[in-house]
Design a protein around this motif. Structure first.
Motif, mmCIF file in Angstrom:
data_model
loop_
_atom_site.group_PDB
_atom_site.id
_atom_site.type_symbol
_atom_site.label_atom_id
_atom_site.label_comp_id
_atom_site.label_asym_id
_atom_site.label_seq_id
_atom_site.Cartn_x
_atom_site.Cartn_y
_atom_site.Cartn_z
ATOM 1 N N ARG A 108 46.726 45.244 43.978
ATOM 2 C CA ARG A 108 45.303 45.456 43.640
ATOM 3 C C ARG A 108 45.029 45.019 42.194
ATOM 4 O O ARG A 108 43.990 44.429 41.909
ATOM 5 N N ARG A 109 45.953 45.318 41.299
ATOM 6 C CA ARG A 109 45.793 44.934 39.889
ATOM 7 C C ARG A 109 45.710 43.424 39.741
ATOM 8 O O ARG A 109 44.931 42.911 38.931
ATOM 9 N N LYS A 110 46.541 42.728 40.533
ATOM 10 C CA LYS A 110 46.540 41.263 40.496
ATOM 11 C C LYS A 110 45.188 40.722 40.975
ATOM 12 O O LYS A 110 44.619 39.799 40.388
ATOM 13 N N ARG A 111 44.671 41.324 42.078
ATOM 14 C CA ARG A 111 43.380 40.891 42.626
ATOM 15 C C ARG A 111 42.239 41.163 41.634
ATOM 16 O O ARG A 111 41.361 40.321 41.411
ATOM 17 N N ILE A 112 42.265 42.327 40.991
ATOM 18 C CA ILE A 112 41.221 42.714 40.023
ATOM 19 C C ILE A 112 41.246 41.780 38.814
ATOM 20 O O ILE A 112 40.192 41.338 38.329
ATOM 21 N N ALA A 113 42.463 41.447 38.350
ATOM 22 C CA ALA A 113 42.603 40.546 37.204
ATOM 23 C C ALA A 113 42.024 39.174 37.528
ATOM 24 O O ALA A 113 41.301 38.573 36.729
ATOM 25 N N SER A 114 42.330 38.695 38.735
ATOM 26 C CA SER A 114 41.833 37.386 39.178
ATOM 27 C C SER A 114 40.305 37.408 39.294
ATOM 28 O O SER A 114 39.616 36.480 38.867
ATOM 29 N N GLY A 115 39.774 38.483 39.850
ATOM 30 C CA GLY A 115 38.323 38.596 40.054
ATOM 31 C C GLY A 115 37.528 38.741 38.771
ATOM 32 O O GLY A 115 36.364 38.346 38.688
ATOM 33 N N SER A 116 38.150 39.311 37.734
ATOM 34 C CA SER A 116 37.441 39.544 36.467
ATOM 35 C C SER A 116 37.724 38.471 35.411
ATOM 36 O O SER A 116 37.185 38.531 34.307
ATOM 37 N N GLY A 117 38.601 37.521 35.774
ATOM 38 C CA GLY A 117 38.933 36.460 34.817
ATOM 39 C C GLY A 117 39.788 36.968 33.672
ATOM 40 O O GLY A 117 39.731 36.431 32.559
ATOM 41 N N THR A 118 40.568 38.025 33.933
ATOM 42 C CA THR A 118 41.446 38.592 32.903
ATOM 43 C C THR A 118 42.890 38.535 33.406
ATOM 44 O O THR A 118 43.174 37.912 34.431
ATOM 45 N N SER A 119 43.785 39.211 32.707
ATOM 46 C CA SER A 119 45.194 39.233 33.118
ATOM 47 C C SER A 119 45.575 40.616 33.649
ATOM 48 O O SER A 119 44.862 41.602 33.417
ATOM 49 N N VAL A 120 46.727 40.666 34.346
ATOM 50 C CA VAL A 120 47.233 41.954 34.841
ATOM 51 C C VAL A 120 47.506 42.881 33.663
ATOM 52 O O VAL A 120 47.284 44.094 33.732
ATOM 53 N N PHE A 121 47.932 42.296 32.535
ATOM 54 C CA PHE A 121 48.174 43.070 31.313
ATOM 55 C C PHE A 121 46.895 43.774 30.867
ATOM 56 O O PHE A 121 46.920 44.947 30.482
ATOM 57 N N ASP A 122 45.758 43.052 30.923
ATOM 58 C CA ASP A 122 44.465 43.639 30.525
ATOM 59 C C ASP A 122 44.081 44.800 31.442
ATOM 60 O O ASP A 122 43.572 45.827 30.987
ATOM 61 N N VAL A 123 44.338 44.630 32.756
ATOM 62 C CA VAL A 123 44.021 45.688 33.730
ATOM 63 C C VAL A 123 44.894 46.917 33.460
ATOM 64 O O VAL A 123 44.398 48.051 33.431
ATOM 65 N N ASN A 124 46.183 46.684 33.238
ATOM 66 C CA ASN A 124 47.108 47.789 32.942
ATOM 67 C C ASN A 124 46.684 48.543 31.684
ATOM 68 O O ASN A 124 46.715 49.777 31.636
ATOM 69 N N ARG A 125 46.297 47.784 30.674
ATOM 70 C CA ARG A 125 45.894 48.389 29.397
ATOM 71 C C ARG A 125 44.658 49.271 29.574
ATOM 72 O O ARG A 125 44.574 50.370 29.022
ATOM 73 N N GLU A 127 36.301 44.994 29.645
ATOM 74 C CA GLU A 127 36.556 46.214 30.414
ATOM 75 C C GLU A 127 35.512 46.382 31.519
ATOM 76 O O GLU A 127 35.827 46.794 32.629
ATOM 77 N N GLU A 128 34.274 46.054 31.168
ATOM 78 C CA GLU A 128 33.189 46.158 32.154
ATOM 79 C C GLU A 128 33.446 45.206 33.327
ATOM 80 O O GLU A 128 33.273 45.578 34.493
ATOM 81 N N ALA A 129 33.882 43.974 33.016
ATOM 82 C CA ALA A 129 34.169 42.979 34.057
ATOM 83 C C ALA A 129 35.308 43.446 34.964
ATOM 84 O O ALA A 129 35.266 43.260 36.193
ATOM 85 N N ILE A 130 36.341 44.072 34.364
ATOM 86 C CA ILE A 130 37.484 44.563 35.140
ATOM 87 C C ILE A 130 37.035 45.640 36.124
ATOM 88 O O ILE A 130 37.383 45.606 37.314
ATOM 89 N N ILE A 131 36.234 46.602 35.636
ATOM 90 C CA ILE A 131 35.781 47.704 36.507
ATOM 91 C C ILE A 131 34.860 47.181 37.609
ATOM 92 O O ILE A 131 34.941 47.615 38.760
ATOM 93 N N LEU A 132 34.005 46.213 37.267
ATOM 94 C CA LEU A 132 33.083 45.646 38.261
ATOM 95 C C LEU A 132 33.834 44.871 39.354
ATOM 96 O O LEU A 132 33.305 44.667 40.450
ATOM 97 N N SER A 133 35.066 44.418 39.030
ATOM 98 C CA SER A 133 35.873 43.684 40.022
ATOM 99 C C SER A 133 36.626 44.630 40.961
ATOM 100 O O SER A 133 37.309 44.187 41.874
ATOM 101 N N MET A 134 36.529 45.931 40.708
ATOM 102 C CA MET A 134 37.169 46.924 41.583
ATOM 103 C C MET A 134 36.227 47.298 42.724
ATOM 104 O O MET A 134 35.007 47.182 42.611
#
Length: 445
Positions: free
Chosen positions: A395-412, A373-380
């Motif tokens: 934006r969600r797609k870009r954040i997921a790519s930048g944090s090494g997670t998935s769009v599903f993780d960002v949505n969650r 979660e910390e990585a996702i927020i830091l990628s914003m």
């Protein structure tokens, strides 16, 4: 620590807490389970017998059997006996005034974490307003002096060492003169350890002890060694004389026999416990709070103290205003991660909340999820953190790519944040709900 013991105590106390009447058989069965749990935790046999006999003696009295609430009365007796076992009262260091030097002698076996604990205590005393000096008198273990010097740099505490000196007592004599000349009011002496107790070790420490005349002689014992730590403490006390014990590696997955036996066997208190590898992870030992945690009742006082160390009153008020007005942002959420990290591990914090230990899925406390979660927020971007409503699909797609997670993780995360913000807003405005939560806490303490 104490995980298995806490689970057993919680189960036993849960069984008796709701009973409208208690028979001698109920008491006998409950105490038998407690006895087995203590023995499995590697508590000294004589200590267990004394604990069990006193508990049965008190519980069989009219106070419990004829009490209005016998279940709660029995729990109180077990709690009081546990506090007594751990040492009754919190005992701090007996230091002299700020204008007088207070020497502290550290002793213990090799591998107990003695050198690191010296630095931990020095940092703690420095934060409390003392002016400490660390003394490198462990001249046996290779690199012990260098280790203390590195820890001194890390804590900002000066280290006294004598290059090429072979006799620890000479180092101590020179350190005493240096400390007095430079107006240090606390001197912490790290001494040599051995793989096992021997005459050479004892003679060396006895010689240092007679020259130093310490106000405190502290034994550092490894909590993972169980009853061996108790025997070591007994030996050091008889041969040198100790004023207290510091249990290192208290956060380890151990059974807890040392902590529960030390005071009864040696008549010396546990003064501090090492609760992690970080240099600031040394806590004062509170028998009453530890008893509550062992019995699954939590430790709200320590939790509040930890919170006060990491958040100022003004910040707390500002945070409450944001929660009430729904202006709490992902940036604020990110800042809370930092504060939680400073307070310790999630598992250790949960243990302090009444009724939570053993009743929450340990997997739900996975720190990996928190890091994700910390990585996702830091990628914003900062704009996105302050207004998460603008985060659309691209934006969600870009954040997921930048944090090494998935769009599903960002949505969650975003859904979770919205739910949490709504719940916190309701809680801060609902005084009745807050009162109910407090009453639940109080009922468990």
């Amino acid at each position: 620590m104490f995980d298995k013991l806490t689970r057993t105590f919680s189960d036993v106390l849960r069984q008796v807490s709701g009973k409208s009447s208690i028979s001698e058989k109920n008491i006998q069965d409950a105490v038998e389970e407690i006895k087995i749990a203590l023995l499995e935790a590697d508590v000294n046999l004589r200590v267990v017998r004394r604990f069990v006999n006193h508990t049965i003696e008190e519980a069989r009295g009219e106070k419990v059997l004829r009490s209005v609430n016998p279940g709660q009365q029995f729990i109180k007796i077990v709690h009081d006996r546990m506090v007594n076992l751990l040492g009754s009262e919190t005992e701090g260091l007996q230091l002299k005034g700020p204008d007088t030097l207070s020497p502290i002698l550290f002793m213990g076996l090799q591998g107990s974490g003695k050198t690191t604990t010296c630095a931990k205590l020095a940092l703690r005393l420095k934060k409390e307003g003392r002016k400490p000096l660390l003394v490198a008198a462990d001249l046996v273990r290779p690199a012990a002096v260098k280790q203390l010097q590195l820890l001194g740099e890390q804590t900002g505490v000066p280290v006294f060492a004598v290059e090429g000196e072979k006799k620890p007592v000479k180092v101590v004599k020179q350190a005493l003169s240096f400390a007095k000349k430079n107006s240090f009011n606390t001197m912490i002496v790290d001494t040599s350890g051995r793989m096992h107790l021997d005459d050479d070790l004892m003679k060396e420490i006895q010689e240092i002890n007679s020259v130093l005349k310490p106000v405190e002689g502290l034994l550092v014992a490894d909590a993972m060694t169980g009853q061996q730590a108790v025997e070591i403490a007994k030996e050091f006390n008889e041969r040198v004389g100790i004023t207290g014990v510091i249990l290192s590696k208290f956060d380890s997955d151990t059974r807890g026999g040392a902590a529960l036996s030390l005071k009864s066997v040696t008549k010396k208190p546990i003064k501090y416990v090492g609760v992690g590898e970080k240099i600031d992870e040394l806590e004062q030992f509170h028998p009453d709070r530890m008893a509550s945690r062992i019995l699954g009742m939590g430790d709200v006082v320590s939790l509040v103290e930890k919170a006060q160390e990491t958040i100022q009153e003004e910040e707390a008020e500002e945070l409450q205003k944001k929660l009430q007005s729904s202006t709490f942002t992902l940036q604020d959420y990110l800042e809370q991660f930092t504060r939680i990290k400073k307070m310790g591990s999630l598992q250790s914090l949960v243990e302090m909340i009444p009724g939570m230990k053993g009743n929450i899925d340990e997997d739900a406390l996975n720190s990996k999820e928190m890091k994700k979660e910390e990585a996702i927020i830091l990628s914003m971007t900062l704009q996105e953190r302050h207004n998460h409503r603008i985060i659309g699909p691209s934006r969600r797609k870009r954040i997921a790519s930048g944090s090494g997670t998935s769009v599903f993780d960002v949505n969650r995360l975003l859904k979770k944040f919205d739910k949490m913000r709504l719940m916190m807003k309701k809680m801060t405005k609902n005084k009745k709900l807050q009162a109910q939560m407090l009453s639940q806490f109080n009922g468990n303490i």
